[in-house]
Structure formats: structure tokens, C-alpha cells
Design an enzyme around this catalytic site. Sequence first.
Site, PDB file in Angstrom:
ATOM      1  N   ILE A 192     -19.864   4.984  47.580  1.00 48.21           N
ATOM      2  CA  ILE A 192     -19.312   6.190  46.975  1.00 48.21           C
ATOM      3  C   ILE A 192     -18.135   6.580  47.861  1.00 48.21           C
ATOM      4  O   ILE A 192     -18.316   7.053  48.978  1.00 48.21           O
ATOM      5  CB  ILE A 192     -20.386   7.300  46.814  1.00 48.21           C
ATOM      6  CG1 ILE A 192     -19.830   8.513  46.096  1.00 48.21           C
ATOM      7  CG2 ILE A 192     -21.033   7.650  48.128  1.00 48.21           C
ATOM      8  CD1 ILE A 192     -20.897   9.499  45.645  1.00 48.21           C
ATOM      9  N   TYR A 193     -16.935   6.278  47.372  1.00 47.59           N
ATOM     10  CA  TYR A 193     -15.726   6.466  48.183  1.00 47.59           C
ATOM     11  C   TYR A 193     -14.640   7.177  47.393  1.00 47.59           C
ATOM     12  O   TYR A 193     -14.463   6.925  46.204  1.00 47.59           O
ATOM     13  CB  TYR A 193     -15.181   5.115  48.665  1.00 47.59           C
ATOM     14  CG  TYR A 193     -16.001   4.510  49.756  1.00 47.59           C
ATOM     15  CD1 TYR A 193     -15.876   4.941  51.074  1.00 47.59           C
ATOM     16  CD2 TYR A 193     -16.927   3.512  49.487  1.00 47.59           C
ATOM     17  CE1 TYR A 193     -16.648   4.402  52.088  1.00 47.59           C
ATOM     18  CE2 TYR A 193     -17.707   2.966  50.492  1.00 47.59           C
ATOM     19  CZ  TYR A 193     -17.557   3.413  51.786  1.00 47.59           C
ATOM     20  OH  TYR A 193     -18.314   2.889  52.789  1.00 47.59           O
TER      21      TYR A 193
ATOM     22  N   LEU B 207     -14.741  15.706  44.999  1.00 40.47           N
ATOM     23  CA  LEU B 207     -14.797  14.532  44.128  1.00 40.47           C
ATOM     24  C   LEU B 207     -15.990  13.639  44.452  1.00 40.47           C
ATOM     25  O   LEU B 207     -16.521  12.962  43.570  1.00 40.47           O
ATOM     26  CB  LEU B 207     -13.480  13.755  44.199  1.00 40.47           C
ATOM     27  CG  LEU B 207     -12.262  14.555  43.728  1.00 40.47           C
ATOM     28  CD1 LEU B 207     -10.990  13.741  43.904  1.00 40.47           C
ATOM     29  CD2 LEU B 207     -12.422  15.012  42.288  1.00 40.47           C
ATOM     30  N   GLY B 208     -16.441  13.652  45.703  1.00 35.99           N
ATOM     31  CA  GLY B 208     -17.663  12.933  46.039  1.00 35.99           C
ATOM     32  C   GLY B 208     -18.834  13.475  45.252  1.00 35.99           C
ATOM     33  O   GLY B 208     -19.700  12.721  44.791  1.00 35.99           O
TER      34      GLY B 208
ATOM     35  N   ASN C  87     -21.840   8.683  60.934  1.00 36.45           N
ATOM     36  CA  ASN C  87     -20.957   9.256  59.921  1.00 36.45           C
ATOM     37  C   ASN C  87     -21.487  10.649  59.543  1.00 36.45           C
ATOM     38  O   ASN C  87     -22.120  10.840  58.510  1.00 36.45           O
ATOM     39  CB  ASN C  87     -20.870   8.335  58.704  1.00 36.45           C
ATOM     40  CG  ASN C  87     -19.793   8.758  57.729  1.00 36.45           C
ATOM     41  OD1 ASN C  87     -19.295   9.881  57.776  1.00 36.45           O
ATOM     42  ND2 ASN C  87     -19.424   7.855  56.841  1.00 36.45           N
TER      43      ASN C  87
ATOM     44  N   TYR D   9     -24.784  14.014  51.967  1.00 36.68           N
ATOM     45  CA  TYR D   9     -26.012  13.539  51.332  1.00 36.68           C
ATOM     46  C   TYR D   9     -27.147  14.544  51.464  1.00 36.68           C
ATOM     47  O   TYR D   9     -27.893  14.776  50.507  1.00 36.68           O
ATOM     48  CB  TYR D   9     -26.416  12.172  51.897  1.00 36.68           C
ATOM     49  CG  TYR D   9     -25.387  11.101  51.600  1.00 36.68           C
ATOM     50  CD1 TYR D   9     -24.833  10.958  50.332  1.00 36.68           C
ATOM     51  CD2 TYR D   9     -24.947  10.241  52.592  1.00 36.68           C
ATOM     52  CE1 TYR D   9     -23.874   9.997  50.064  1.00 36.68           C
ATOM     53  CE2 TYR D   9     -23.997   9.264  52.334  1.00 36.68           C
ATOM     54  CZ  TYR D   9     -23.469   9.155  51.071  1.00 36.68           C
ATOM     55  OH  TYR D   9     -22.518   8.199  50.807  1.00 36.68           O
TER      56      TYR D   9
END
Length: 174
Positions: A96-97, A107-108, A135, A142
Site C-alpha cells: 500500500i504505497y 490517500l493511504g 517504519n 495501521y
Amino acid sequence: MKLAIRECMIDDLVILREISYKTYNETFKAWNTPSNMEDYLEKAFNMSKMRDELLNASSKFYFLYVDEKLTGYLKLNEGLAQTDIKDSESIEVERIYVLKEFHGKALGSVLMNKAIEIAKEKKKKYLWLGVWENNDKAMKFYKRNGFYIIGKHSFFMGDDEQIDLIMRKDLEVN
């Protein structure tokens, strides 16, 4: 801002490779040696491998457009295409980039909502993914989206062994 998401087809191979390479490089080059990045990028995003992934019926890629400009993408895996868990009750969010120039525009979340929608349509019980333990930005994203840590595995960036945390999001399926 006009948003559109569409499934990638084999004709999208070159564009998919370009955005995959660029977004991954933008995200991780600061933390890895140039040789390890080059090694990983060539293995993960070479044309033959990406063609095979696009032709795999258990893997799906989706492009995200903002005002008709390609801004990011999503890769989902089911069944044996999953990289780790391979549970028929789940879908893996493998990638998911969003291009760096479009960060900070939620947008993520648009892509994550698409993953959740697809999983629910397919009556899956959960989504899962792997995220590099260093990260922090992705981990926070998440967690905000209801994922929690269930394990970890090794991930190799060239010759550098790194740890990915495995995260899961349980879904309410009607």
C-alpha cells in the site's frame, strides 16, 4: 479532489513497475545502503516477476488516481499467493504505497478502505500485513486502522536482515 481506483491489468505492467519502484525507493532509501536497495528493487520489481504477479488470479493490484493522476497503488493477495499466513479466511495487504508528493492527503486511508471493502465482499474474517519494525509512520497508520501485532518474521533487504511485524485487522462480516 476527484478520486478513482481501478484494478490493474496486464497492459499496466510498465506503469505498475515504475510506480512500485519509485514509491518503494522513496520510502526506504534513507534507511538502506544503495547496494541493498538496488538488489531488492531489482528482485522485487523486475518485469518478469511483476508480470507473473499480475497474471496470478489470487493477487490483485489497484491504482489510485487523484484528478486523473496516478498517485499510489495497492496489492492484495489471497490463498496461496499470500506471503506468510496463507489462510483462506484472510487477505494479505502486501503493498500500500502513495507517491511522496501526495503524502498527507489521507490517500493511504482511501487504499486501506478499498482493501477492507474487498475483504468484506469476499466474506474474509481478517486482513493482515507485514510492516518493517522501524517504519513508525506506517505502524501508526495501521494501528489507527485497527491493526494489531500478531507476530514477526525476517525480511531481507539485500544482505541486511530486518524484522517485519505481522499485523492483523479483524473484520465484521455480514
